[in-house]
Design a protein around this motif. Structure first.
Motif, short mmCIF file in Angstrom:
data_model
loop_
_atom_site.label_atom_id
_atom_site.label_comp_id
_atom_site.label_asym_id
_atom_site.label_seq_id
_atom_site.Cartn_x
_atom_site.Cartn_y
_atom_site.Cartn_z
N ASP A 172 0.83 -1.20 0.00
CA ASP A 172 0.00 0.00 0.00
C ASP A 172 0.87 1.26 0.00
N VAL A 173 2.00 1.21 0.68
CA VAL A 173 2.94 2.33 0.62
C VAL A 173 3.47 2.48 -0.80
N ALA A 174 3.77 1.36 -1.44
CA ALA A 174 4.26 1.40 -2.82
C ALA A 174 3.23 2.01 -3.76
N ALA A 175 1.98 1.65 -3.58
CA ALA A 175 0.92 2.20 -4.44
C ALA A 175 0.78 3.70 -4.23
N ALA A 176 0.88 4.15 -2.99
CA ALA A 176 0.79 5.57 -2.70
C ALA A 176 1.97 6.32 -3.32
N ALA A 177 3.17 5.75 -3.20
CA ALA A 177 4.36 6.39 -3.78
C ALA A 177 4.23 6.49 -5.29
N ILE A 180 1.96 9.32 -6.32
CA ILE A 180 2.61 10.63 -6.25
C ILE A 180 3.49 10.85 -7.47
N LEU A 181 4.27 9.83 -7.81
CA LEU A 181 5.27 9.96 -8.88
C LEU A 181 4.64 10.19 -10.25
N ILE A 182 3.51 9.61 -10.51
CA ILE A 182 2.90 9.78 -11.83
C ILE A 182 1.80 10.84 -11.84
N GLY A 183 1.44 11.34 -10.66
CA GLY A 183 0.35 12.31 -10.56
C GLY A 183 0.84 13.74 -10.53
N ASP A 184 -0.11 14.65 -10.47
CA ASP A 184 0.19 16.08 -10.39
C ASP A 184 -0.47 16.67 -9.14
N GLY A 185 0.02 17.83 -8.75
CA GLY A 185 -0.56 18.53 -7.61
C GLY A 185 -0.04 18.09 -6.26
N HIS A 186 1.09 17.39 -6.23
CA HIS A 186 1.62 16.88 -4.96
C HIS A 186 2.82 17.66 -4.44
N ALA A 187 3.27 18.66 -5.19
CA ALA A 187 4.44 19.43 -4.75
C ALA A 187 4.15 20.16 -3.45
N PHE A 250 6.16 4.00 19.35
CA PHE A 250 4.82 3.46 19.55
C PHE A 250 4.19 4.08 20.79
N ALA A 251 4.94 4.04 21.89
CA ALA A 251 4.42 4.51 23.18
C ALA A 251 4.12 6.01 23.14
N ALA A 252 4.90 6.76 22.37
CA ALA A 252 4.72 8.20 22.29
C ALA A 252 3.57 8.59 21.37
N GLY A 253 2.98 7.61 20.67
CA GLY A 253 1.85 7.89 19.79
C GLY A 253 2.23 8.34 18.39
N ALA A 254 3.49 8.14 17.99
CA ALA A 254 3.94 8.59 16.67
C ALA A 254 3.19 7.89 15.53
N PHE A 255 2.77 6.65 15.75
CA PHE A 255 2.10 5.88 14.71
C PHE A 255 0.59 5.75 14.97
N ASP A 256 0.10 6.55 15.90
CA ASP A 256 -1.32 6.53 16.26
C ASP A 256 -2.07 7.52 15.37
N ILE A 257 -2.10 7.22 14.09
CA ILE A 257 -2.73 8.12 13.12
C ILE A 257 -3.30 7.31 11.96
N VAL A 258 -4.51 7.65 11.54
CA VAL A 258 -5.15 7.03 10.38
C VAL A 258 -5.51 8.14 9.40
N THR A 259 -5.10 7.97 8.14
CA THR A 259 -5.46 8.93 7.10
C THR A 259 -6.06 8.19 5.91
N GLY A 260 -6.57 8.95 4.97
CA GLY A 260 -7.07 8.35 3.73
C GLY A 260 -6.08 8.48 2.59
N ASP A 261 -4.81 8.75 2.93
CA ASP A 261 -3.83 9.05 1.88
C ASP A 261 -3.51 7.85 0.99
N VAL A 262 -3.49 6.63 1.55
CA VAL A 262 -3.20 5.45 0.72
C VAL A 262 -4.25 5.30 -0.37
N GLU A 263 -5.51 5.38 0.01
CA GLU A 263 -6.57 5.22 -0.99
C GLU A 263 -6.59 6.39 -1.97
N ARG A 264 -6.37 7.59 -1.46
CA ARG A 264 -6.38 8.78 -2.31
C ARG A 264 -5.25 8.74 -3.34
N LEU A 265 -4.07 8.32 -2.91
CA LEU A 265 -2.91 8.33 -3.79
C LEU A 265 -2.75 7.03 -4.58
#
Length: 283
Positions: A172-177, A180-187, A250-265
């Protein structure tokens, strides 16, 4: 358009190249790697090594867009230097748009904290690239599989405090990347590639138990206990420090986030941790 992927011999790099080759648009794909002889067509292989920065500008020459995949070197300070060297080389080569993979929760930190190298790369990118995009990744679901397998042998899943993580599948990270690489408006954008749900330590243990049919509990331990256990397993000190830094994030909450960026990108919903665990633990 000529698109490069730097670090293309790793798991993520190979997945991004594959995604790009499947996308329409007639773009050329250049795989920059220490082993260009392993690159198969229609992608073009070029030699590039983050530890040999003097040759990176040539490796990046003629590229319109470039993905710089962050490195995994555990030596304190080395990863940040590699990131800066790759970004400097891309700017020198005249790459018009540079995309950099970073980590969720990246902020100003000092070595040997894991986030220090990502912060250093992000700051260099923003300060020098003509156009840039940052793709911050949550923790890989595939990496958690290894911990899940080990926890089954021990009968307990451990972590620093009760924490929540939105594990993301590497594909899913690969698909998002690729999006970005083939799309526009991401600068100038900073995206967060996450899984679809935040799972606590107890919920992760329950999920593993449900999939495998084996009892498993979650136990919150101290950093001292974690270090002692990893050291007892005779892991190198650099690896121990990285593992502790990850758990501290993990304990500090750095990865405690959900976005819609994978599906969007990426054009598809992210894979749940349940699916990744089921494929790995029942095969």
């Amino acid at each position: 358009m000529k698109i490069g992927v730097s670090g293309s011999s790793g798991h993520l790099g190979r997945a991004v190249v594959s995604e790009l080759l499947q996308r329409p648009g007639g773009h050329e794909v250049v795989a920059v790697t220490r082993t260009p002889e392993t690159v198969s067509g229609p992608a073009q292989g070029r030699f590039g090594d983050y530890d040999r920065p003097e040759g990176l500008a040539d490796a990046y020459a003629g590229l319109d867009r470039l993905l710089i995949i962050s490195t995994v070197d555990p030596e304190p300070g080395k990863r940040g230097a590699q990131h800066v060297a790759a970004i400097d080389a891309a700017v020198k080569a005249g790459v018009k748009h540079i995309v950099f993979t970073s980590a969720a929760g990246t902020r100003r930190e000092e070595e040997p904290a894991l986030g220090a190298s990502y912060w250093r790369g992000e700051q260099r990118l923003v300060a020098t690239a003509p156009a840039w995009t940052i793709l911050r990744m949550n923790y890989y679901a595939e990496a958690f599989v290894q911990q899940a397998q080990a926890s089954l042998d021990q009968g307990v899943l451990t972590g620093l405090a009760e924490n929540r993580v939105a594990f993301v599948a590497r594909g899913d990270v690969a698909a998002a990347a690729a999006g970005i690489l083939i799309g526009d408006g991401h600068a100038g954008a900073i995206y967060n590639a996450t899984g679809p749900e935040r799972l606590s330590g107890a919920e992760r243990a329950a999920l593993i138990a449900e999939i495998t049919g084996r009892r498993l509990a979650f136990l919150a331990i101290t950093e001292e206990q974690l270090r002692a256990g990893l050291t007892q397993a005779r892991l190198p000190v650099e690896v121990v420090n990285v593992a502790i830094s990850i758990q501290a994030s993990f304990a500090a909450g750095a990865f405690d986030i959900v976005t819609g960026d994978v599906e969007r990108l990426g054009g598809r919903p992210p894979k749940p941790l349940r699916d990744v665990l089921a494929e790995a633990l029942t095969s």
